[in-house]
Design a protein around this motif. Sequence first.
Motif, PDB file in Angstrom:
ATOM      1  N   PHE A   1      14.296 -23.449  36.007  1.00 21.83           N
ATOM      2  CA  PHE A   1      12.939 -22.993  35.760  1.00 21.83           C
ATOM      3  C   PHE A   1      12.986 -21.484  35.608  1.00 21.83           C
ATOM      4  N   LEU A   2      12.906 -21.034  34.373  1.00 19.80           N
ATOM      5  CA  LEU A   2      12.880 -19.615  34.039  1.00 19.80           C
ATOM      6  C   LEU A   2      11.687 -19.349  33.142  1.00 19.80           C
ATOM      7  N   LEU A   3      11.312 -18.106  33.041  1.00 23.22           N
ATOM      8  CA  LEU A   3      10.315 -17.714  32.056  1.00 23.22           C
ATOM      9  C   LEU A   3      11.027 -17.021  30.909  1.00 23.22           C
ATOM     10  N   ALA A   4      10.538 -17.254  29.706  1.00 24.41           N
ATOM     11  CA  ALA A   4      11.098 -16.602  28.524  1.00 24.41           C
ATOM     12  C   ALA A   4       9.946 -16.132  27.655  1.00 24.41           C
TER      13      ALA A   4
ATOM     14  N   ASP B   1       4.736 -13.781  13.237  1.00 22.68           N
ATOM     15  CA  ASP B   1       3.630 -13.643  14.174  1.00 22.68           C
ATOM     16  C   ASP B   1       4.003 -12.543  15.157  1.00 22.68           C
ATOM     17  N   ASP B   2       3.121 -11.588  15.351  1.00 19.32           N
ATOM     18  CA  ASP B   2       3.421 -10.471  16.242  1.00 19.32           C
ATOM     19  C   ASP B   2       3.179 -10.802  17.710  1.00 19.32           C
ATOM     20  N   GLU B   3       2.444 -11.874  17.991  1.00 21.48           N
ATOM     21  CA  GLU B   3       2.120 -12.225  19.368  1.00 21.48           C
ATOM     22  C   GLU B   3       3.347 -12.783  20.094  1.00 21.48           C
ATOM     23  N   VAL B   4       3.524 -12.338  21.340  1.00 24.91           N
ATOM     24  CA  VAL B   4       4.624 -12.821  22.179  1.00 24.91           C
ATOM     25  C   VAL B   4       4.031 -13.782  23.201  1.00 24.91           C
TER      26      VAL B   4
ATOM     27  N   GLN C   1      12.168 -16.241  17.875  1.00 23.75           N
ATOM     28  CA  GLN C   1      13.006 -15.265  18.554  1.00 23.75           C
ATOM     29  C   GLN C   1      12.685 -15.375  20.039  1.00 23.75           C
ATOM     30  N   ILE C   2      13.692 -15.666  20.845  1.00 23.96           N
ATOM     31  CA  ILE C   2      13.521 -15.924  22.260  1.00 23.96           C
ATOM     32  C   ILE C   2      14.186 -14.807  23.049  1.00 23.96           C
TER      33      ILE C   2
END
Length: 125
Positions: A15-18, A25-28, A56-57
């Motif tokens: 369980f990680l956040l990425a 799309d410019d939103e992350v 892109q991760i």
Amino acid sequence: MSAVETRTVSRDSLFLLASIRVEQDDEVHKVRVRNLSDGGMMGEGNIRVKRGNRLQIELRNIGKVEGSVAWVQDNRFGIAFDEEIDSQSARKPASEADPLTKPKSENSWAHRAPPTPTPQSLRKV
């Protein structure tokens, strides 16, 4: 999904956040990484992606990785990375990661993302 295991590469449940940015799309978006292997990952979150989308991760201790969506089911999705990563690095605390001592993985062509479809190959609805 069938009960038969067809994967040739082991993956780690974690369980990680990425952070993910979808093509053009410019939103992350922040997503949860449910499992991770050298060739891809399963993510979960409130992000609208479709099979074939380029992504892109940003992964902890690894950095930016590019890939494409291999499958989508509800709020979960699979990503096939363009290049293999050292998935064990993501498990380490940030202070333990040292990019100079990290072993380089060999490329595996078994986990290549499918090519982007051409407009002529898409079915008209």
